[in-house]
Scaffold this motif. Structure first.
Motif, short mmCIF file in Angstrom:
data_model
loop_
_atom_site.label_atom_id
_atom_site.label_comp_id
_atom_site.label_asym_id
_atom_site.label_seq_id
_atom_site.Cartn_x
_atom_site.Cartn_y
_atom_site.Cartn_z
N LEU A 1 -45.85 -32.17 -2.24
CA LEU A 1 -45.96 -30.96 -2.35
C LEU A 1 -44.93 -29.95 -2.29
CD1 LEU A 1 -49.89 -31.07 -2.16
CD2 LEU A 1 -48.58 -31.34 -4.21
N ALA A 2 -44.70 -29.96 -0.87
CA ALA A 2 -44.06 -28.89 -0.49
C ALA A 2 -42.34 -29.02 -0.97
CB ALA A 2 -44.00 -28.97 1.05
N PRO A 3 -41.81 -30.34 -1.12
CA PRO A 3 -40.58 -30.74 -1.53
C PRO A 3 -40.51 -30.13 -3.20
CG PRO A 3 -41.06 -32.50 -0.37
CD PRO A 3 -42.21 -31.66 -0.20
N VAL A 4 -41.60 -30.44 -3.79
CA VAL A 4 -41.66 -30.12 -5.25
C VAL A 4 -41.49 -28.65 -5.47
CG1 VAL A 4 -43.00 -30.15 -7.43
CG2 VAL A 4 -42.71 -32.23 -6.20
N ALA A 5 -42.45 -27.92 -4.64
CA ALA A 5 -42.43 -26.42 -4.60
C ALA A 5 -41.04 -25.75 -4.33
CB ALA A 5 -43.64 -25.88 -3.92
N THR A 6 -40.46 -26.34 -3.26
CA THR A 6 -39.11 -25.84 -2.98
C THR A 6 -38.12 -26.12 -3.96
OG1 THR A 6 -39.73 -26.59 -0.77
CG2 THR A 6 -37.43 -26.11 -1.25
N CYS A 7 -38.29 -27.33 -4.64
CA CYS A 7 -37.24 -27.62 -5.65
C CYS A 7 -37.36 -26.73 -7.01
CB CYS A 7 -37.13 -29.02 -6.26
SG CYS A 7 -36.83 -30.04 -5.00
N PHE A 8 -38.75 -26.32 -7.24
CA PHE A 8 -39.07 -25.44 -8.01
C PHE A 8 -38.31 -23.97 -7.72
CE2 PHE A 8 -42.01 -22.78 -10.90
CZ PHE A 8 -41.47 -23.10 -12.32
N TRP A 9 -38.63 -23.44 -6.78
CA TRP A 9 -38.18 -22.45 -6.17
C TRP A 9 -36.85 -22.10 -6.23
CZ3 TRP A 9 -39.23 -17.31 -5.33
CH2 TRP A 9 -38.61 -16.64 -4.63
N PHE A 10 -36.02 -23.39 -5.97
CA PHE A 10 -34.40 -23.16 -6.14
C PHE A 10 -34.00 -23.34 -7.49
CE2 PHE A 10 -34.09 -24.10 -1.79
CZ PHE A 10 -32.73 -24.25 -1.33
N ALA A 11 -34.93 -23.94 -8.59
CA ALA A 11 -34.42 -23.68 -9.99
C ALA A 11 -34.60 -22.25 -10.40
CB ALA A 11 -35.40 -24.76 -10.54
N ILE A 12 -35.62 -21.74 -9.84
CA ILE A 12 -35.77 -20.35 -10.47
C ILE A 12 -34.69 -19.54 -9.91
CG2 ILE A 12 -37.39 -18.37 -9.87
CD1 ILE A 12 -39.73 -20.21 -9.91
N VAL A 13 -34.43 -19.47 -8.45
CA VAL A 13 -33.59 -18.60 -7.83
C VAL A 13 -31.94 -19.09 -8.26
CG1 VAL A 13 -32.77 -17.39 -5.87
CG2 VAL A 13 -34.91 -17.90 -6.09
N GLY A 14 -31.81 -20.18 -7.70
CA GLY A 14 -30.46 -20.73 -8.15
C GLY A 14 -30.28 -21.18 -9.65
N GLY A 15 -30.99 -21.54 -10.12
CA GLY A 15 -30.95 -21.74 -11.68
C GLY A 15 -30.71 -20.37 -12.56
N SER A 16 -31.41 -19.44 -12.06
CA SER A 16 -31.15 -18.15 -12.63
C SER A 16 -29.50 -17.83 -12.49
CB SER A 16 -32.05 -17.07 -12.27
OG SER A 16 -33.45 -17.34 -12.48
N GLY A 17 -29.14 -17.97 -11.27
CA GLY A 17 -27.56 -17.44 -11.09
C GLY A 17 -26.75 -18.46 -11.93
N ILE A 18 -27.03 -19.71 -11.96
CA ILE A 18 -26.36 -20.53 -12.97
C ILE A 18 -26.15 -19.90 -14.30
CG2 ILE A 18 -25.94 -22.67 -14.07
CD1 ILE A 18 -26.93 -24.02 -11.26
N ALA A 19 -27.43 -19.73 -14.92
CA ALA A 19 -27.60 -19.29 -16.34
C ALA A 19 -26.99 -18.19 -16.50
CB ALA A 19 -28.97 -19.07 -16.56
N PHE A 20 -26.97 -16.98 -15.35
CA PHE A 20 -26.26 -15.74 -15.45
C PHE A 20 -24.60 -15.83 -15.47
CE2 PHE A 20 -30.11 -13.81 -13.17
CZ PHE A 20 -30.82 -13.43 -14.61
N GLU A 21 -24.44 -16.88 -14.89
CA GLU A 21 -22.98 -17.25 -14.80
C GLU A 21 -22.44 -17.77 -15.92
OE1 GLU A 21 -18.93 -17.63 -13.46
OE2 GLU A 21 -20.81 -16.40 -12.52
N LEU A 22 -23.13 -18.63 -16.75
CA LEU A 22 -23.01 -19.24 -17.93
C LEU A 22 -22.66 -18.22 -19.05
CD1 LEU A 22 -24.73 -22.51 -17.94
CD2 LEU A 22 -22.43 -22.42 -18.10
#
Length: 534
Positions: free
Chosen positions: A368-389
């Protein structure tokens, strides 16, 4: 503290006393910390060179072992959780805390610097400079669309299943059985009781074990405090034009010390639980805001594809050894950091998890904690990648110019109401690190206490040690912080050896508990012990 007798009635289990060693642990660990600061103040270059040398030895001779230890811990924990042993309830008839409060304390304590600092910085770092495994296999170039999913997958690797499992999936359950059913104290040395018996509990070797673990956690907690100072100082300078100097991060730390000290002093049921709940609520609000007003489709797709790539390549990533230089400053650094937290985090998990089943503990820590952490990374870090693209240079230029702390601010300012979101992220960063600092202040104090509630003066002392050490190293400039980052890995060497026996004894102890025997193996005789009817 109680255990069932043969008729199913609960009887008191007396506390086992350990006297005379708490002062030894206090003197050894406190003396080492003071010596580290003094040497850094006198000759930082010499200290940095010495730490770098030991860092090189640690990664060269222990890196592969750490990778196997992390992987084995995760796999054995899962087997236990889904076996009949998973139904065993440890320490009480029902949990002490609600599911939300319990999970909040676990999540907020361990995310720390990863909560915002690394969640923003690591995905964009791997996007701009792909991890060697994916660069070699896929032939991708940094900054291309094809680098997005591998960047998220590599970040998930460092903050996902293996990272969380080492923090208590096996050792937390072991300590609960030894504490709540045998009466041994919540101290790191207790993890070695099944191997060495009472010899490790009363002698100097046990005090040395506790000292190693305290030093590792001090280094591991001062690190996030340093990240916090850099992150918030950069944010204040970027948003409000405050002068960027070594004094600004130190001033930030001066402001956060009273926050986590108050939380640690008021204890688990008040300060730590309340601050953790607020932390999680703020994180959920920001996650919902980004999902609604940010690159929603990219985030969802990135999380799903990133998790698929992560799971599909779990074994290759976990055992990758072809690029030692990259490995040392990414995977091995993170593994050393998390392992350093392992014993004391296991103590914290045991303290808040009484009445939980082994399955609940393993699933919370390993899934549970790892999946929640990965989703948080996708939200924050994934947004950064999307904005960069979408706008090349929007994130990468601040990142290249100012380093890791710039990533979060650049991402936040791409959002609607960017300045407000940036401020909220700074608040969230502060609370994430404060919740780690208060929990570890409490737990460090617990290792030097004769009861489950450490004395207030102990909490104040160690809370101040963490904060003041971070401030001093920040004032020394980049060299002090870099030396500490390398030292985090060095401290993991002895701690990783303390964690190793749990691979064998965690399932074995659970089997004895399931059979109605004492949940431990006497280290001197190697035999299980029948209940005494205490």
């Amino acid at each position: 503290m109680s255990q069932p007798d043969s008729a199913g009635n609960r009887q008191a289990v007396p506390e086992r006393e350990i006297r005379g060693n708490e002062r030894t642990v206090m003197v050894l660990s406190g003396g080492f910390v003071l010596a580290f600061i003094a040497i850094a103040a006198v000759d930082l270059d010499w200290l940095s060179a010495a730490v770098d040398t030991t860092f090189g030895y640690a990664t060269q001779y222990f890196g592969a072992y750490w990778q196997l230890l992390m992987l084995a811990t995760f796999l054995i924990a899962l087997v236990m959780a889904f076996s009949p042993l998973g139904r065993l309830r440890v320490g009480n008839d029902k949990p002490d805390y609600s599911n939300f409060s319990w999970l909040s304390m676990i999540m907020a304590t361990l995310l720390a610097g990863g909560g915002v600092f690394w969640a923003a910085a690591e995905p964009i770092a791997h996007f701009m400079d792909p991890a060697p495994l994916f660069a070699a296999e896929l032939g991708i170039e940094g900054g291309e669309e094809g680098a997005a999913v591998p960047a998220l997958a590599q970040s998930f690797m460092h903050w996902g299943f293996l990272a969380w499992s080492i923090l208590g999936a096996l050792t937390g359950g072991m300590l609960m059985q030894l504490h709540y059913h045998r009466g041994w104290p919540l101290k790191p040395r207790t993890l070695l009781y099944p191997l060495f018996g009472e010899r490790i509990m009363h002698g100097t070797p046990g005090a040395i074990v506790d000292t190693f673990c305290v030093i590792a956690v001090v280094a591991g907690t001062v690190g996030p405090l340093g990240f916090l100072g850099l992150q918030v100082a950069y944010g204040l300078s970027d948003l409000f034009g405050l002068p960027d100097s070594v004094w600004l991060p130190a001033a930030v730390l001066l402001g956060v010390i009273p926050l986590y000290l108050f939380s640690a002093i008021t204890g688990l049921n008040r300060g730590i639980r309340v601050l953790s709940r607020f932390n999680v609520m703020l994180a959920l609000f920001l996650a919902a805001f980004i999902l609604l007003f940010g690159p929603t489709a990219f985030i969802i797709d990135g999380f799903v594809q990133g998790m698929g790539t992560y799971v599909d390549n779990l074994l290759p990533m976990a055992t990758f050894r072809e690029d030692p230089a990259w490995l040392d400053w990414w995977t091995v650094f993170f593994w050393g950091w998390f392992m350093g937290y392992g014993p004391l985090m296991a103590i914290f998990v045991a303290r808040i998890s009484r009445g939980r089943t082994i399955r609940q503990i393993v699933l919370a820590m390993s899934v549970l904690a790892p999946v929640a952490t990965c989703f948080w990374f996708a939200i924050v870090g994934g947004s950064g990648i999307a904005f960069e693209l979408a706008t090349p240079g929007a994130i990468s230029e601040p990142y290249n110019e100012a380093g890791l702390p710039a990533a979060m601010m650049a991402i936040a300012q791409q959002m609607p109401f960017g300045a407000i979101i940036a401020v909220l992220f700074l608040v969230l960063t502060t609370i994430f690190v404060a919740t780690t600092s208060d929990s570890m202040t409490y737990t460090i104090s617990l290792t030097m206490s004769e009861t489950d509630e450490p004395a207030t003066w102990l909490r104040v002392f160690w809370g101040l040690v963490l904060g003041v050490m971070a401030m001093i190293l920040m004032l020394m400039g980049e060299g002090g912080v870099t030396a500490l980052q390398s030292f985090i890995v060095v401290t993991a060497v002895p701690v990783s050896l303390i964690l190793l026996p749990s691979l064998w004894y965690a399932p074995r102890m659970a089997m004895h508990l399931a059979d109605g025997e004492e949940p431990a193996i006497d280290g001197e005789t190697g035999q299980s012990v029948k209940p005494t009817g205490r």
